[in-house]
Design a protein around this motif. Structure first.
Motif, PDB file in Angstrom:
ATOM      1  N   TYR A   1      10.813   6.609   1.104  1.00  0.00           N
ATOM      2  CA  TYR A   1      11.384   6.639  -0.236  1.00  0.00           C
ATOM      3  C   TYR A   1      11.996   8.001  -0.502  1.00  0.00           C
ATOM      4  CZ  TYR A   1       7.343   9.325  -1.872  1.00  0.00           C
ATOM      5  OH  TYR A   1       6.391  10.297  -2.045  1.00  0.00           O
ATOM      6  N   HIS A   2      12.918   8.037  -1.482  1.00  0.00           N
ATOM      7  CA  HIS A   2      13.561   9.298  -1.838  1.00  0.00           C
ATOM      8  C   HIS A   2      13.231   9.665  -3.279  1.00  0.00           C
ATOM      9  CE1 HIS A   2      15.585   9.281   1.989  1.00  0.00           C
ATOM     10  NE2 HIS A   2      16.029   8.056   1.743  1.00  0.00           N
ATOM     11  N   ASP A   3      13.676   8.857  -4.230  1.00  0.00           N
ATOM     12  CA  ASP A   3      13.443   9.142  -5.641  1.00  0.00           C
ATOM     13  C   ASP A   3      12.518   8.090  -6.236  1.00  0.00           C
ATOM     14  OD1 ASP A   3      15.160  11.390  -5.797  1.00  0.00           O
ATOM     15  OD2 ASP A   3      16.884  10.033  -5.842  1.00  0.00           O
ATOM     16  N   THR A   4      11.705   8.527  -7.198  1.00  0.00           N
ATOM     17  CA  THR A   4      10.790   7.595  -7.856  1.00  0.00           C
ATOM     18  C   THR A   4      10.955   7.591  -9.368  1.00  0.00           C
ATOM     19  OG1 THR A   4       9.053   9.280  -7.984  1.00  0.00           O
ATOM     20  CG2 THR A   4       9.046   7.828  -6.054  1.00  0.00           C
ATOM     21  N   PHE A   5      11.703   8.539  -9.919  1.00  0.00           N
ATOM     22  CA  PHE A   5      11.811   8.657 -11.368  1.00  0.00           C
ATOM     23  C   PHE A   5      12.566   7.481 -11.979  1.00  0.00           C
ATOM     24  CE2 PHE A   5      14.212   9.895 -15.152  1.00  0.00           C
ATOM     25  CZ  PHE A   5      13.178  10.260 -15.980  1.00  0.00           C
ATOM     26  N   ALA A   6      12.011   6.937 -13.050  1.00  0.00           N
ATOM     27  CA  ALA A   6      12.676   5.893 -13.829  1.00  0.00           C
ATOM     28  C   ALA A   6      12.422   6.185 -15.306  1.00  0.00           C
ATOM     29  CB  ALA A   6      12.140   4.516 -13.471  1.00  0.00           C
ATOM     30  N   LEU A   7      13.439   5.984 -16.120  1.00  0.00           N
ATOM     31  CA  LEU A   7      13.287   6.225 -17.551  1.00  0.00           C
ATOM     32  C   LEU A   7      12.258   5.280 -18.150  1.00  0.00           C
ATOM     33  CD1 LEU A   7      17.023   6.638 -18.566  1.00  0.00           C
ATOM     34  CD2 LEU A   7      15.305   8.424 -18.358  1.00  0.00           C
ATOM     35  N   LEU A  35      16.094  -2.579  -2.401  1.00  0.00           N
ATOM     36  CA  LEU A  35      15.674  -1.353  -1.725  1.00  0.00           C
ATOM     37  C   LEU A  35      16.851  -0.678  -1.042  1.00  0.00           C
ATOM     38  CD1 LEU A  35      12.250  -2.138  -0.011  1.00  0.00           C
ATOM     39  CD2 LEU A  35      12.707  -0.688  -1.974  1.00  0.00           C
ATOM     40  N   ASN A  36      16.923   0.635  -1.148  1.00  0.00           N
ATOM     41  CA  ASN A  36      17.933   1.426  -0.450  1.00  0.00           C
ATOM     42  C   ASN A  36      17.393   1.950   0.880  1.00  0.00           C
ATOM     43  OD1 ASN A  36      19.660   1.100  -2.657  1.00  0.00           O
ATOM     44  ND2 ASN A  36      18.816   2.893  -3.673  1.00  0.00           N
ATOM     45  N   GLU A  37      16.070   2.059   0.975  1.00  0.00           N
ATOM     46  CA  GLU A  37      15.433   2.581   2.167  1.00  0.00           C
ATOM     47  C   GLU A  37      15.011   1.418   3.075  1.00  0.00           C
ATOM     48  OE1 GLU A  37      14.898   5.076  -1.371  1.00  0.00           O
ATOM     49  OE2 GLU A  37      14.131   3.087  -0.952  1.00  0.00           O
ATOM     50  N   LYS A  68       0.856  -1.191   0.000  1.00  0.00           N
ATOM     51  CA  LYS A  68       0.000   0.000   0.000  1.00  0.00           C
ATOM     52  C   LYS A  68       0.891   1.240   0.000  1.00  0.00           C
ATOM     53  CE  LYS A  68      -3.892  -2.213   2.282  1.00  0.00           C
ATOM     54  NZ  LYS A  68      -4.752  -2.229   3.485  1.00  0.00           N
ATOM     55  N   GLY A  69       1.513   1.493  -1.147  1.00  0.00           N
ATOM     56  CA  GLY A  69       2.494   2.565  -1.285  1.00  0.00           C
ATOM     57  C   GLY A  69       1.933   3.946  -1.080  1.00  0.00           C
ATOM     58  N   TYR A  70       0.615   4.093  -1.177  1.00  0.00           N
ATOM     59  CA  TYR A  70       0.020   5.409  -0.963  1.00  0.00           C
ATOM     60  C   TYR A  70       0.185   5.868   0.486  1.00  0.00           C
ATOM     61  CZ  TYR A  70      -3.864   2.332   0.395  1.00  0.00           C
ATOM     62  OH  TYR A  70      -4.627   1.339   0.941  1.00  0.00           O
ATOM     63  N   ASN A  71       0.591   4.969   1.376  1.00  0.00           N
ATOM     64  CA  ASN A  71       0.857   5.335   2.769  1.00  0.00           C
ATOM     65  C   ASN A  71       2.307   5.736   3.008  1.00  0.00           C
ATOM     66  OD1 ASN A  71      -1.754   4.848   3.724  1.00  0.00           O
ATOM     67  ND2 ASN A  71      -1.344   2.670   3.943  1.00  0.00           N
ATOM     68  N   GLN A  72       3.145   5.647   1.983  1.00  0.00           N
ATOM     69  CA  GLN A  72       4.558   5.988   2.139  1.00  0.00           C
ATOM     70  C   GLN A  72       4.742   7.494   2.285  1.00  0.00           C
ATOM     71  OE1 GLN A  72       5.966   3.535  -1.380  1.00  0.00           O
ATOM     72  NE2 GLN A  72       7.684   3.359   0.038  1.00  0.00           N
ATOM     73  N   ILE A  73       5.742   7.868   3.064  1.00  0.00           N
ATOM     74  CA  ILE A  73       6.061   9.279   3.294  1.00  0.00           C
ATOM     75  C   ILE A  73       7.394   9.586   2.630  1.00  0.00           C
ATOM     76  CG2 ILE A  73       6.564  11.016   5.057  1.00  0.00           C
ATOM     77  CD1 ILE A  73       4.786   9.352   6.958  1.00  0.00           C
ATOM     78  N   GLU A  74       7.394  10.630   1.783  1.00  0.00           N
ATOM     79  CA  GLU A  74       8.616  11.023   1.075  1.00  0.00           C
ATOM     80  C   GLU A  74       9.718  11.376   2.067  1.00  0.00           C
ATOM     81  OE1 GLU A  74       9.986  13.858  -2.649  1.00  0.00           O
ATOM     82  OE2 GLU A  74       8.048  14.172  -1.730  1.00  0.00           O
TER      83      GLU A  74
END
Length: 154
Positions: free
Chosen positions: A62-68, A103-105, A52-58
C-alpha cells in the motif's frame, strides 16, 4: 460464509492465480457476528471475510491510507441547520461499501479458510479492496467521490 463468497465473486473482488515468487502472501480470516432486531430476536448470522492488513508493508502492499472523514460535530451542525430551515434530509447505505474500492496496488491473499482444496496452489489476486486492508477506506472514498463528480455533484 457461502453468501459472502458469492457476493465477493459477483463483485469481481479477486482472480485466482498462482503466486509469483516475487510477491508475498497476506492472510485472511472470517469474522462472525449475530445481527439482532430492535426487539432482541436474532435477525441473521453474518460472516465477513477480512484481510489481515496488519501484515501489509508500506510502499509494497500500500502507499496512501488517508481518507477524509466527517467529524460528528460537523454532521450534527448540518442536521441542525437543515432542521431549522426545513430542508429535506435523505440518507442512504452502501451495502459492503469498502468492497467497491478498486485497488491500485498488487495484493495477493490466501484463499478464504474453508474454501481451499488440498494441494491447490492458487491464491487470490485482489482487484477490489477488502475489509482489513490498510488502504480500504481511501479506495472507497476515491470511488465514492469519483462517482459523485461524474454524476454532476459538486
Amino acid at each position: 460464509m457461502a453468501t459472502e463468497i458469492k457476493a465477493l465473486e459477483k463483485n469481481n473482488t479477486w482472480d485466482l492465480v498462482p503466486l509469483p515468487s516475487s510477491h508475498k502472501l497476506i492472510g485472511c480470516k472470517w469474522v462472525f457476528k449475530v445481527k439482532y432486531h430492535s426487539y432482541d430476536s436474532i435477525e441473521r448470522y453474518k460472516a465477513r471475510l477480512v484481510e489481515k492488513g496488519y501484515n501489509q508493508i508500506e510502499d509494497l502492499d500500500y502507499h496512501d491510507t488517508f481518507a477524509l472523514v466527517a467529524k460528528l460535530v460537523t454532521v450534527r451542525l448540518l442536521l441542525s441547520i437543515a432542521a431549522v430551515k426545513g430542508w429535506d434530509i435523505q440518507q442512504f447505505d452502501v451495502h459492503n461499501a469498502f468492497l467497491k474500492g478498486d485497488l491500485n496496488e498488487t495484493v495477493y491473499m490466501t484463499l478464504p479458510p474453508g474454501f481451499s482444496k488440498q494441494g491447490e496452489q492458487q491464491v487470490c489476486k485482489l482487484n477490489k479492496s477488502l475489509y482489513g486492508l490498510k488502504q480500504a477506506s481511501r479506495q472507497w472514498f476515491a470511488k465514492f467521490s469519483t462517482t459523485l463528480t461524474t454524476s454532476s455533484f459538486t
